[in-house]
Design a protein around this motif. Structure first.
Motif, mmCIF file in Angstrom:
data_model
loop_
_atom_site.group_PDB
_atom_site.id
_atom_site.type_symbol
_atom_site.label_atom_id
_atom_site.label_comp_id
_atom_site.label_asym_id
_atom_site.label_seq_id
_atom_site.Cartn_x
_atom_site.Cartn_y
_atom_site.Cartn_z
ATOM 1 N N UNK A 194 2.794 4.313 1.840
ATOM 2 C CA UNK A 194 3.746 3.861 2.851
ATOM 3 C C UNK A 194 3.938 2.355 2.697
ATOM 4 N N UNK A 195 5.167 1.883 2.926
ATOM 5 C CA UNK A 195 5.431 0.463 2.783
ATOM 6 C C UNK A 195 5.158 -0.229 4.110
ATOM 7 N N UNK A 196 4.184 -1.135 4.099
ATOM 8 C CA UNK A 196 3.830 -1.859 5.312
ATOM 9 C C UNK A 196 3.976 -3.347 5.034
ATOM 10 N N UNK A 197 4.800 -4.016 5.823
ATOM 11 C CA UNK A 197 5.046 -5.455 5.647
ATOM 12 C C UNK A 197 5.376 -5.810 4.204
ATOM 13 N N UNK A 198 6.158 -4.955 3.562
ATOM 14 C CA UNK A 198 6.614 -5.270 2.202
ATOM 15 C C UNK A 198 5.650 -4.857 1.104
ATOM 16 N N UNK A 199 4.495 -4.286 1.470
ATOM 17 C CA UNK A 199 3.546 -3.845 0.451
ATOM 18 C C UNK A 199 3.355 -2.334 0.513
ATOM 19 N N UNK A 200 3.239 -1.729 -0.661
ATOM 20 C CA UNK A 200 3.003 -0.281 -0.709
ATOM 21 C C UNK A 200 1.515 -0.013 -0.563
ATOM 22 N N UNK A 201 1.145 0.796 0.429
ATOM 23 C CA UNK A 201 -0.262 1.001 0.750
ATOM 24 C C UNK A 201 -0.595 2.473 0.823
ATOM 25 N N UNK A 202 -1.855 2.782 0.504
ATOM 26 C CA UNK A 202 -2.390 4.098 0.823
ATOM 27 C C UNK A 202 -3.109 3.948 2.153
ATOM 28 N N UNK A 203 -3.113 5.002 2.958
ATOM 29 C CA UNK A 203 -3.858 4.932 4.203
ATOM 30 C C UNK A 203 -5.305 5.317 3.915
#
Lengths: 398, 137
Positions: A194-203
């Motif tokens: 998911x893209x959070x604050x411009x960064x692609x992250x895994x939860x």
């Protein structure tokens, strides 16, 4: 014999070669800029890729230590250099100077009107393209460096966190991962990033577990239906418990699917049995082997009401082993395995030397190699034995 | 790292380049080896209306045909873009590839050369090895 060095340079060029009229001849000479011209390369490619290239939709991707790949919008190609022992004379069009950024030939005058085509370099070979699977294992590796968890949510100053390593924006990923834009998008989806604050992250898995538990808890508390969850309500309630709307909505997308129900108004979601059950099975099995009966018992306790925890959904997620009369189960997820076939099969046979087809299939069906069928893959990487004609075939390492 | 493949000529306007291909190597006389620029190699002739060509190099004549390439080839030029701020002393020279031409056919000479006159051969036999000398003028 008189040798004349300064041959006239005519207006011929490639055009002249391609359009030699019958009963005429043209003179072939070395160009006044003839040389190794290592910056000039030939790339052979499929006609259907041509529009992509000419419309500038193609890039070469890779780190200096990796073999470069060429990416169109949707596909990835390995670039192979193929040498030739023939003499390949490369002849540019007559107005080449513009392309090469050189000054026009001083001796362009053609005193006897003979047409000359000039050779700019002798080409040692060309590059060819071979379609390959995108190299997405690295994507998983990069995103696993810094998964998004609850501490980050509770931390007010997110600026601080962003200074940490292991955060990748889309453009960072494009620089680092050898895959086309389309394949990278699909890869991010498959990893549930998911893209959070411009960064692609895994939860973080624990974080997801908290969210799902909270969701299941609220389903019971508020008499919601797992097959018809109102998005606004869910987001509102979980936000009150400290879970950001965006993350909860992402979880709905990963663990559910949108239901088109016009009567209720707003957005309605149905929790999907398979991903939810798999998640809880992973939590139960985390890091240990369990007796099958005990596992089933604990698993069913965790799975929300209205969902049926059936063993089938764990295909490609677990392995079982027989110890006497006891069956034990442990987590072994296809998503944790490499996507390069040779590495995948090596890991599989390391885990277990012999596989029945029924067991093996969930762990290899996602492997895709352009130009190789799944039968071809098995032939290449496994040895198939069949004790008798009606027995199940067994696959082992080659 | 990402290298953009650019095409300044644009679709439909990409100029066509040509290829002459022959087996072996063409060698200049030793005295010209280091300054081949502008030196004449030979003469390409199309004797009939068919796509058959002869290529005369010195005393040798090659016969070949024009063949369309199975797949097109692009001529790429590597362009170094000097980044203005060089960070951390790493010379971060960016590279771009520019498509400057397309090749769709080649004239291929796959036979051994035929001697035109029976003067002493300038060099060895095997290859299409011939001294470059002026044919005309």
């Amino acid at each position: 014999m008189e040798i004349e060095k300064s041959q006239p340079y005519g207006q011929g060029g490639a055009e002249a070669i391609l359009n030699v009229q019958p009963n005429t001849s043209i003179s072939i000479a070395y160009h006044h800029l003839f040389g190794p011209h290592d910056d000039l390369m030939l790339l052979e490619l499929d006609e259907k890729l041509l529009p992509d290239i000419l419309n500038q939709r193609v890039t070469l991707r890779g780190q200096p230590h990796e073999d470069a790949v060429l990416c169109s919008q949707s596909k990835t190609y390995a670039v192979k250099f193929v040498g030739t022992s023939n003499s390949v004379f490369l002849i540019p069009p007559s107005n080449l100077s513009i392309a090469l950024g050189a000054s026009p030939n001083p001796s362009e005058k053609d005193h006897d009107n003979s047409v000359v085509a000039s050779v700019i370099k002798v080409v040692p070979g060309s590059m060819e393209l071979v379609e390959v699977a995108p190299r997405l294992d690295k994507l998983k590796l990069l995103l696993s460096e810094n998964p998004y968890g609850f501490d980050e949510v509770s931390q007010m100053n997110t600026e601080l966190m962003h200074k940490n390593k292991g955060l990748y924006s889309w453009s960072d990923l494009v620089e680092k991962v050898q895959a086309s834009d389309g394949e990278l998008c699909a890869g991010l989806r498959a990893l549930s990033a998911v893209e959070i604050d411009g960064y692609w992250r895994l939860l973080d898995e624990n974080f997801v577990d908290e969210i799902l538990n909270m969701l299941v808890h609220n389903v019971v508390l508020n008499d919601w239906l797992v097959s018809a969850l109102n998005e606004d309500e869910v987001l509102h309630v979980l936000e009150a418990d400290g879970f950001p709307r965006k993350i909860v909505r992402h979880c709905l997308e990963v663990y559910g699917s949108k239901v088109n129900d016009e009567t209720t108004g707003g957005c309605t979601w149905r929790l999907e049995e398979r991903p939810v059950c798999v998640h809880f099975a992973r939590v139960v099995l985390r890091g240990k082997k369990m007796k099958l009966e005990r596992f089933m018992e604990e698993w069913r306790k965790k799975v929300p009401e209205g969902m049926n925890a059936s063993f089938d959904v764990l295909e490609g997620e677990v392995l079982t082993e027989k110890l006497g009369i006891e069956i034990r189960i442990y987590a072994f997820s296809v998503s944790s395995l490499p996507s390069v076939p040779a590495e995948r099969f090596s890991k599989l046979f390391q885990e277990k030397p012999k596989w029945e087809w029924k067991e093996l299939q969930p762990f290899v069906r996602d492997l895709k190699v352009p130009g190789l069928s799944s039968e071809g893959l098995l032939l290449k990487y496994t040895r198939r034995t069949q004790p008798s004609a009606d027995a199940e075939p067994i696959f082992s390492a080659r | 790292m990402q290298i953009q493949v650019k095409c300044s000529c644009g679709e439909e306007k990409c100029p066509e380049w040509a290829i002459l291909e022959l087996q072996g190597v063409v060698e200049a006389q030793p005295s010209f080896k280091d300054h081949l620029q502008n030196l004449q190699i030979g003469s390409l002739c199309r004797p009939t209306s068919q796509e058959t060509y002869t290529f005369t190099v010195g005393y040798h004549e090659l016969t070949g045909t024009k063949v369309p390439l199975k797949k097109p080839m692009l001529v790429l030029k590597k362009i170094k873009l000097d980044t203005e701020e060089e960070k951390d002393n790493i010379s971060s020279s960016m590279v771009e590839l520019d498509v400057i031409g397309v090749i769709r056919q080649r004239i291929l000479f796959k036979t051994r050369p035929k001697a035109l006159i029976s003067k002493p051969q300038p060099t060895e036999k095997e290859k299409a090895c011939a001294a470059v000398s002026s044919m005309s003028n």
